[in-house]
Each structure stands twice: as C-alpha cells, then as structure tokens.
Design an enzyme around this catalytic site. Structure first.
Site, PDB file in Angstrom:
ATOM      1  N   ASP A 140       0.788  -1.146  -0.017  1.00 26.35           N
ATOM      2  CA  ASP A 140       0.057   0.052  -0.049  1.00 26.35           C
ATOM      3  C   ASP A 140       0.853   1.264  -0.136  1.00 26.35           C
ATOM      4  OD1 ASP A 140      -2.172   1.723   0.094  1.00 26.35           O
ATOM      5  OD2 ASP A 140      -2.852   0.912   2.080  1.00 26.35           O
ATOM      6  N   ASP A 141       0.822   1.931  -1.219  1.00 23.44           N
ATOM      7  CA  ASP A 141       1.670   3.308  -1.239  1.00 23.44           C
ATOM      8  C   ASP A 141       3.238   2.911  -1.249  1.00 23.44           C
ATOM      9  OD1 ASP A 141      -0.815   4.542  -1.298  1.00 23.44           O
ATOM     10  OD2 ASP A 141      -0.429   5.337   0.675  1.00 23.44           O
TER      11      ASP A 141
ATOM     12  N   CYS B  67      -5.622   4.079  -4.385  1.00 21.95           N
ATOM     13  CA  CYS B  67      -5.676   2.737  -3.879  1.00 21.95           C
ATOM     14  C   CYS B  67      -6.847   1.986  -4.407  1.00 21.95           C
ATOM     15  CB  CYS B  67      -5.309   2.589  -2.450  1.00 21.95           C
ATOM     16  SG  CYS B  67      -6.226   4.128  -1.451  1.00 21.95           S
TER      17      CYS B  67
ATOM     18  N   ARG C 235      -7.682  -1.220  -6.685  1.00 19.51           N
ATOM     19  CA  ARG C 235      -8.109  -2.733  -6.129  1.00 19.51           C
ATOM     20  C   ARG C 235      -9.355  -3.112  -6.941  1.00 19.51           C
ATOM     21  NH1 ARG C 235      -5.419  -3.037  -1.051  1.00 19.51           N
ATOM     22  NH2 ARG C 235      -3.921  -1.324  -0.968  1.00 19.51           N
TER      23      ARG C 235
ATOM     24  N   LYS D 106      -6.114  -5.426   3.671  1.00 18.36           N
ATOM     25  CA  LYS D 106      -6.868  -4.318   3.299  1.00 18.36           C
ATOM     26  C   LYS D 106      -7.819  -4.641   2.178  1.00 18.36           C
ATOM     27  CE  LYS D 106      -6.560   0.450   1.503  1.00 18.36           C
ATOM     28  NZ  LYS D 106      -5.489   1.517   1.323  1.00 18.36           N
TER      29      LYS D 106
ATOM     30  N   HIS E 130     -10.984  -2.266   1.184  1.00 18.40           N
ATOM     31  CA  HIS E 130     -11.131  -1.127   0.512  1.00 18.40           C
ATOM     32  C   HIS E 130     -12.166  -0.816  -0.744  1.00 18.40           C
ATOM     33  CE1 HIS E 130      -9.265   3.207  -0.230  1.00 18.40           C
ATOM     34  NE2 HIS E 130     -10.388   3.246   0.551  1.00 18.40           N
TER      35      HIS E 130
ATOM     36  N   HIS F 128       1.258   2.707   4.057  1.00 16.71           N
ATOM     37  CA  HIS F 128       0.460   3.651   4.051  1.00 16.71           C
ATOM     38  C   HIS F 128       0.493   4.304   5.521  1.00 16.71           C
ATOM     39  CE1 HIS F 128      -3.143   5.728   3.981  1.00 16.71           C
ATOM     40  NE2 HIS F 128      -3.595   5.656   2.539  1.00 16.71           N
TER      41      HIS F 128
ATOM     42  N   ASP G  78      -0.003  -0.714  -4.938  1.00 16.03           N
ATOM     43  CA  ASP G  78      -1.413  -0.332  -5.608  1.00 16.03           C
ATOM     44  C   ASP G  78      -1.341   1.172  -6.350  1.00 16.03           C
ATOM     45  OD1 ASP G  78      -0.958   1.214  -3.343  1.00 16.03           O
ATOM     46  OD2 ASP G  78      -3.022   0.953  -2.577  1.00 16.03           O
ATOM     47  N   ASN G  79      -0.485   1.758  -6.073  1.00 14.43           N
ATOM     48  CA  ASN G  79      -0.174   3.281  -6.693  1.00 14.43           C
ATOM     49  C   ASN G  79       1.237   3.557  -6.340  1.00 14.43           C
ATOM     50  OD1 ASN G  79      -2.777   3.906  -4.200  1.00 14.43           O
ATOM     51  ND2 ASN G  79      -0.451   4.565  -4.130  1.00 14.43           N
TER      52      ASN G  79
ATOM     53  N   LYS H 209       1.861   9.679  -5.989  1.00 14.04           N
ATOM     54  CA  LYS H 209       0.166   9.181  -5.716  1.00 14.04           C
ATOM     55  C   LYS H 209      -0.581  10.250  -5.805  1.00 14.04           C
ATOM     56  CE  LYS H 209      -2.812   7.254  -2.121  1.00 14.04           C
ATOM     57  NZ  LYS H 209      -3.005   6.736  -0.678  1.00 14.04           N
TER      58      LYS H 209
END
Length: 545
Positions: A15-16, A55, A59, A122, A124, A226, A332-333, A390
């Site tokens: 994540d990030d 994010c 996903r 996660k 989301h 994140h 994810d980004n 991001k």
C-alpha cells in the site's frame, strides 16, 4: 512443469510502496524475501507496470480486470459518501464507491472453478456486510474494510465515544462477522496479523482432505507502508542514520542503483522534484532529524512487511506446493507524497486532531500513538525518474514495481526484466489463463457482467510474445479530474489547476520517462489523435468530467 495440477496463486499488494523502495528495484531497504523472488531464475521484474493513481480504484481494477469507472470506484469512496449537498457523480453507474455487481470478481470466478480462496488484509472495496470479501468470493477472509487505520489498532476517542477519525475507524471483518479491536492480541501489528491470519487459513486447508484437493488463491493486501507511518522499534532501528543526508541524496543514490541493475537506461532524465515543503538545505538540524526519522519509520514498515511475506512463503513451502505456486507482488499506486494537513476540506481538522490526540515527539515517532507521514520529497526519491507521486496520473502516481515468480517460466540467471507496458487490469486474465479458466460473462452468477478489458501476460512471460499489448493499444486514466491517455509510446496528460497547467501535454514515453519535454506544440496531430481516443474512453467507461 511435470505436474498437471492447476497452479496455486499468491497475490501480494503493498500500500503506497514507491517504485524503488524494494531492494531488487534499487532501494536500500532490506527486502530479502522479495529480492529472492525477483532474482530467482524464474523471477520476473516488470518495470512498465501501471495502476490507477490511488488505492481503491486500483483494487477494483485488480479484482475485476476492467476500468475503475466501470467497476464502481470511478471516484474514491470517501469523496462521494454522505456529502451534503451530494457530489455530482453520486448515483452514477461506476461511481458506487464499492466493487459493484456489474463485474465478476476474481475470487468469485476462482471459487466457482473449484479454488480455495482466502485473503487477509486491506479490502477498501465496500464497507458493509454484503460487500465484504466473504460476499465477493472468499471462502475465508480477515479484512480491514476501509482504506486504512492505525497499524496498532490505536483509536483515540472523542468525549461521546466516537473515534477521532471516524472514516478511518478500525472496521474489521472475519468472513461475514464483525471483529472488534478490543479482542485483538495485545501485540497486534497490521502486517504481522495479516500474514498470521493468511497462514492460518492455509493451515486450515491442510487439515481438511476435501479442501486440500483444491488449488488455492491467497490474497495478501497489506496496509503497509501507508500512513500513519508506524513500525516495531526493532525494524526502525536498522535504518537509524541512513537518511541523514536527506531525500535528494537518496534519490540520486537510488537512480544510480536502478541503472546498475538494468532497470533504467543509462541516459535517463529524471523529472525535477516538485514540492511546496521546505527544502532540506533550508531546514534546521531539528527539522532534518525529524524528517529523516519519518523515512526511517517508513523503511521499518517495508522491512517488516518483507519479513511477513517470508512467513507466508515458508508456509507454502512447508506444504510442498511452492513449485506449483504463481506469485505476483505489486504496489497499488505510487509513493504517497501528500501533506495530510493540506488535504482540501479535511486537512485542518486532521492536523488539530493529531495535535490533540497523538504524540509526535521525535523519540515517539513510529510508535502506536504517533501519527506521521513523510511528504513529497521523500516520495519523489522513490518514484524517480518519474514525475510526481500518488494522486497524479503522471508516471510517478501510476508506474509501480511488480515482481512475478513461477517455476513454470523460462529461467534466466538473476531473473528476467521486462519493460513491456502492462496494467493492473491484466492480472485477472493472466491468472485465469494460467489456471485454464475461461473469462466470465456476459451472464455470471445470475447477473449481467461487463467484459474483461485486460490481457493475459502468459504468452509474454513464456517468451512467446515480445510484448503484452501492441502499439495500437489504448489505456486511459482519470481520478480527481486528472486525465491521461496512452497509445503505444505516446501519452497525453491533463492536470487541472492549481496542480498543473490545465492544458493537454504530450510525451514520448520511449525517450522521456520523466515526462519533462512537452511535445504538444511540436506534434499537434498526435495530440489530436490522442484527445479523440480520450473522448472515446470517456464515453465507453462513463467518466464524469
């Protein structure tokens, strides 16, 4: 491979995580488990892999194989939910704020095809019981439903008992049941617990003879790294003093290392750093120490995440199924460069709440009751040579690291590197292709679903095709009205004010990875063609502008 058993799948999402944060992508952070996957003879590093710029849209694309504007995350869920007056896109198809039922979700497809499906991490993609992972095809799941939370499940409360950050509340589900954080173990830490639960689910499969006969699909989407940046002290201490020279030195060091590893051409031109924060040379000694410590904590988070990936890998090896397991690791980004207190509408509230309820003294940074992020300069040390981070549809926001490992692929000493353009939408058809499962639709589980837009990587990974997508392939991006369209080597970008010039810019991505040299005036015919493709993309995917 000699076995005829269908392959297992392990899909890991960070994540990030920035492009160069992993060792095999040029970073100094210790990631031996991911590096082993990348450098194994059957390992592959993808240097031209693309996601959405944030994010949950990514996903939705990952689990649907189509564009986020079709799958339900045309906009970030938080920016549409409960607004008064309602936002203009509320009620539009594709903007539901959850993984909608116009798409067949990857775990649903695999579940129907006889796979044991499990996830931990996660989600989301929906905040209610009927939108949990359990409702979308996972046999077993432990999930944080919202976009993030304290990694230690630390939640200060207001006088009325509600969380300080209500939209970041620790909303966890195991299967179809809510799980309260008060019941978590005292040593709860997100990455540790997510990996433990996934190992538990894989162990459950081993004890059930009928389930063990099934191949598995295991999904491990971490919340690390994140913000809030938090990590165990033992991991943070590994990086003490490593970032005392500041983000610009780190950026140069990583760029050099990426060139040495063959990830970038020797003549690459990196986009200049853009930041509204104080430059390193303008900081006081105390400010430098505080900033460097935030990066140390970030590194500790990535370090700990890699340790936990190793635990899951070891579990699969213990079962004797590692050689039949296809692994994908991705972010994810791009790296998160936002200054949280500057977020429109909510930034000032966040800053006041942090000052009141958290302890961000230097000695406490990274602990359970701290709440920090590291800002745009450290983020752009990670995304270089790309532009920004991001939240942007420039390469810094959407070009992400991806690692694949599967013994069935051709072997190359120290692994293979591919610069073929790919997107996160390709992962669903890639997995189904390798599993021998047909693409879904148009009728799926009693409902109408849209076609898959991605394309399988398997012919390319088997070295039967030089690229995944041909030169005529068109891909579009949009989020927060930031717009981009790409065909082959050409990419057009529109960034609205005040973040950008609010006009279309044109870049030759083969020659200008950093998106520095705008060719809009020199190549008007190419730009006009791309804008026509952009308008077609808007119409096809129902983009609200």
């Amino acid at each position: 491979m000699a076995t005829t058993k269908r392959p297992n799948f392990l899909l890991i999402v960070a994540d990030d995580l920035g492009f160069s944060d992993v060792g095999a992508f040029g970073g100094e952070i210790q990631t031996p488990n991911l590096d082993h996957l990348a450098y194994a003879p059957s390992g592959v590093r993808m240097t031209n892999f693309h996601t959405a710029s944030m994010c949950s849209p990514t996903r939705s694309m990952l689990l649907s194989g189509t564009d986020n504007h079709i799958a339900g995350l045309g906009q970030m869920e938080f920016w549409g939910r409960g607004r008064d007056p309602p936002v203009p896109w509320s009620g539009r198809p594709g903007y539901e704020g959850y993984l909608n039922f116009r798409v067949a979700a990857l775990p649903e497809i695999l579940q129907d095809a006889g796979y044991y499906t499990c996830m931990s991490g996660k989600w989301h993609l929906g905040l209610t019981k009927e939108r949990t992972p359990h409702a979308r095809g996972f046999d077993r799941s432990f999930a944080l439903l919202p976009g993030g939370s304290s990694h230690y499940a630390y939640e200060p409360k207001k006088p009325d008992g509600t969380p300080v950050f209500a939209h970041w509340a620790s909303l966890y589900y195991e299967d179809d049941q809510r799980v309260e954080t008060k019941d978590f173990p005292k040593d709860f830490y997100s990455s540790d617990h997510f990996s433990k639960k996934l190992v538990d689910f894989l162990s459950e499969r081993e004890t059930n003879a009928s389930v063990k006969e099934k191949p598995f699909f295991a999904f491990l989407p971490f919340t690390a790294p994140h913000w809030p940046l938090q990590a165990p002290e033992s991991n943070i201490q590994k990086y003490k003093g490593k970032y005392d020279d500041g983000p610009d030195v780190l950026r140069d060091r990583r760029l050099k290392r990426q060139i040495e590893l063959g990830l970038l051409p020797a003549d690459v031109e990196a986009h200049p750093v853009i930041s509204s924060t104080k430059d390193w040379d303008e900081m006081s000694a105390e400010e430098k120490a505080w900033s460097a410590k935030t990066m140390e904590v970030f590194a500790g988070m990535v370090d700990r995440m890699d340790e936990n990936i190793g635990k899951v890998i070891n579990k699969i090896k213990e079962t004797g199924e590692w050689d039949n397991t296809f692994v994908i690791f991705m972010s994810d980004n791009g790296a998160e460069g936002a200054i949280v207190e500057a977020i429109p509408m909510t930034g000032d509230v966040i800053k006041k709440s942090i000052n009141k309820h958290y302890n961000n003294d230097y000695e406490n940074l990274g602990n359970r009751d701290s709440f920090i992020w590291y800002g745009p300069q450290w983020a752009q040390a990670s995304t270089a040579p790309s532009r920004m981070h991001k939240g942007y549809v420039t390469e810094g926001g959407i070009r992400c690291p991806a690692i694949i490992h599967y013994p069935g692929f051709a072997e190359t000493p120290n692994g293979h590197i591919t610069d073929s353009f790919t997107t996160v939408m390709d992962i669903l058809p890639t997995i189904l292709d390798l599993a021998g499962i047909e693409l879904p639709g148009p009728n799926f589980r009693g409902r109408q679903v849209v076609p898959v837009k991605g394309k399988s990587w398997i012919p390319h990974l088997l070295r039967k095709s030089p690229r995944v997508h041909d030169e005529d392939h068109v891909t579009g991006w949009e989020l927060f009205f930031h717009q981009a369209i790409r065909k082959g080597k050409w990419k057009a970008v529109f960034i609205p004010k005040p973040k950008g010039p609010e006009k279309w810019q044109l870049y030759n991505m083969d020659k200008d990875m950093g998106e520095i040299h705008d060719l809009a005036e020199e190549e008007p015919e190419i730009l006009d063609e791309l804008i026509k493709y952009w308008l077609a993309y808007v119409a096809e995917f129902g983009v609200f502008l």
